[in-house]
Motif scaffolding. Structure first.
Motif, PDB file in Angstrom:
ATOM      1  N   ARG A   1       1.471  -6.539  16.165  1.00 30.16           N
ATOM      2  CA  ARG A   1       0.136  -6.011  15.587  1.00 30.16           C
ATOM      3  C   ARG A   1      -0.382  -6.972  14.564  1.00 30.16           C
ATOM      4  O   ARG A   1      -1.567  -7.138  14.646  1.00 30.16           O
ATOM      5  CB  ARG A   1       0.142  -4.471  14.900  1.00 30.16           C
ATOM      6  CG  ARG A   1       0.411  -3.454  15.961  1.00 30.16           C
ATOM      7  CD  ARG A   1      -0.108  -2.062  15.325  1.00 30.16           C
ATOM      8  NE  ARG A   1       0.542  -0.977  15.839  1.00 30.16           N
ATOM      9  CZ  ARG A   1      -0.014  -0.521  17.060  1.00 30.16           C
ATOM     10  NH1 ARG A   1      -0.954  -0.997  17.625  1.00 30.16           N
ATOM     11  NH2 ARG A   1       0.589   0.640  17.430  1.00 30.16           N
TER      12      ARG A   1
ATOM     13  N   TRP B   1      -3.662  -9.301  15.265  1.00 31.80           N
ATOM     14  CA  TRP B   1      -4.741  -9.023  14.277  1.00 31.80           C
ATOM     15  C   TRP B   1      -5.030 -10.750  14.029  1.00 31.80           C
ATOM     16  O   TRP B   1      -6.198 -10.942  13.894  1.00 31.80           O
ATOM     17  CB  TRP B   1      -4.069  -8.470  13.126  1.00 31.80           C
ATOM     18  CG  TRP B   1      -5.195  -8.446  11.847  1.00 31.80           C
ATOM     19  CD1 TRP B   1      -6.141  -7.315  12.108  1.00 31.80           C
ATOM     20  CD2 TRP B   1      -5.062  -8.907  10.677  1.00 31.80           C
ATOM     21  NE1 TRP B   1      -6.674  -7.750  10.725  1.00 31.80           N
ATOM     22  CE2 TRP B   1      -6.101  -8.583  10.074  1.00 31.80           C
ATOM     23  CE3 TRP B   1      -4.434 -10.027  10.399  1.00 31.80           C
ATOM     24  CZ2 TRP B   1      -6.514  -9.052   8.719  1.00 31.80           C
ATOM     25  CZ3 TRP B   1      -4.790 -10.417   8.933  1.00 31.80           C
ATOM     26  CH2 TRP B   1      -5.991  -9.948   8.282  1.00 31.80           C
TER      27      TRP B   1
ATOM     28  N   PHE C   1      -9.603  -6.833  15.922  1.00 26.80           N
ATOM     29  CA  PHE C   1      -9.236  -6.778  14.462  1.00 26.80           C
ATOM     30  C   PHE C   1      -9.234  -5.471  13.861  1.00 26.80           C
ATOM     31  O   PHE C   1      -8.431  -4.950  13.185  1.00 26.80           O
ATOM     32  CB  PHE C   1     -10.474  -7.860  14.028  1.00 26.80           C
ATOM     33  CG  PHE C   1     -10.287  -7.885  12.519  1.00 26.80           C
ATOM     34  CD1 PHE C   1      -9.474  -8.883  11.834  1.00 26.80           C
ATOM     35  CD2 PHE C   1     -11.048  -7.155  11.438  1.00 26.80           C
ATOM     36  CE1 PHE C   1      -9.334  -9.042  10.351  1.00 26.80           C
ATOM     37  CE2 PHE C   1     -11.005  -7.264  10.180  1.00 26.80           C
ATOM     38  CZ  PHE C   1      -9.945  -8.000   9.876  1.00 26.80           C
TER      39      PHE C   1
ATOM     40  N   CYS D   1      -6.419  -3.298  15.260  1.00 29.58           N
ATOM     41  CA  CYS D   1      -4.927  -3.407  14.797  1.00 29.58           C
ATOM     42  C   CYS D   1      -4.818  -2.983  13.397  1.00 29.58           C
ATOM     43  O   CYS D   1      -3.738  -2.452  13.125  1.00 29.58           O
ATOM     44  CB  CYS D   1      -4.783  -5.197  14.773  1.00 29.58           C
ATOM     45  SG  CYS D   1      -4.688  -5.734  16.375  1.00 29.58           S
TER      46      CYS D   1
END
Length: 229
Positions: A29, A33, A79, A82
């Motif tokens: 993650r 991101w 973005f 995540c």
């Protein structure tokens, strides 16, 4: 990985920050991101250049504004997702309901699968538009940003596919363990209680040859004779 019934048996357990940070799902993650920032950041900052015919700005990807918008929306969506799923992973240990845990895992699985596909589409779209872009001063200036967005779009495909696989593993493990527990309970309920062993002091009903406390009735009682007429 989670235990039976999506790990509901360990609900309420304290979260270990070190072990949580070392989990493959957490690392994926964070990497996804960072990749999302590397996609929409260059497009926002350098993805629009001055047109040769005037002062207006145009998208560096072949002048196609849709390509720039798609890359920005895709990166911003990844973005935010995540960050949201990281927060969900932190709160997952506090969820005691098996149904809510199952919904969380299904949400993770569905979103990761959809976003993997969108990253693939975005990579192909941006690459195609960049190949059709005519060389020029603006293109040379923003070339590094365009190539960075394309490269990290490809890397995002790999990271989101890995997240999809991890979510699928969690879902399968939770479902399989739930079914296993259900089967075991059903088999245990269907079985009868074991009988007493022979010689234990308690005999089964089949050992009695005749009902207790009964007398055999004599059809011809003694001392009585049928009179003859």
């Amino acid at each position: 990985m989670e235990g039976a019934s999506f790990g509901a048996g360990r609900a309420g357990a304290a979260l270990d920050p070190v072990s949580f940070a070392r989990r493959p799902q957490t690392l994926l993650r964070v990497v996804s991101w960072v990749f999302s920032i590397a996609v929409f950041g260059p497009i926002v900052n350098e993805g629009y250049v001055n047109a040769d015919s005037g002062p207006e700005l145009r998208c560096v990807f072949n002048g196609n504004a849709g390509a720039c918008r798609f890359g920005i929306v895709l990166g911003l969506g990844a973005f935010i997702a995540c960050a949201a799923f990281l927060l969900l992973d932190v709160r997952f240990q506090q969820i005691s309901s098996v149904r809510d845990r199952r919904r969380a895992v299904l949400l993770d699985l569905g979103f990761s699968g959809v976003w993997s596909f969108l990253w693939f589409v975005g990579f192909c779209f941006l690459t195609n538009q960049w190949q059709r872009t005519a060389p020029g001063p603006g293109t040379a200036q923003a070339g590094d940003a365009a190539r960075a967005a394309i490269a990290f779009s490809f890397f995002s495909i790999l990271s989101w596919v890995a997240l999809t696989v991890k979510a699928l593993q969690r879902f399968r493990l939770g479902t399989d363990m739930s079914l296993f527990a259900t089967d075991q309970l059903g088999a245990g309920a269907a079985q009868g209680y074991p009988g007493y062993p022979v010689g234990s002091g308690v005999e089964g009903t089949e050992t009695y040859q005749s009902p207790p406390f009964t007398e055999t009735l004599d059809t011809s009682p003694k001392g009585y004779q049928v009179p003859a007429y």
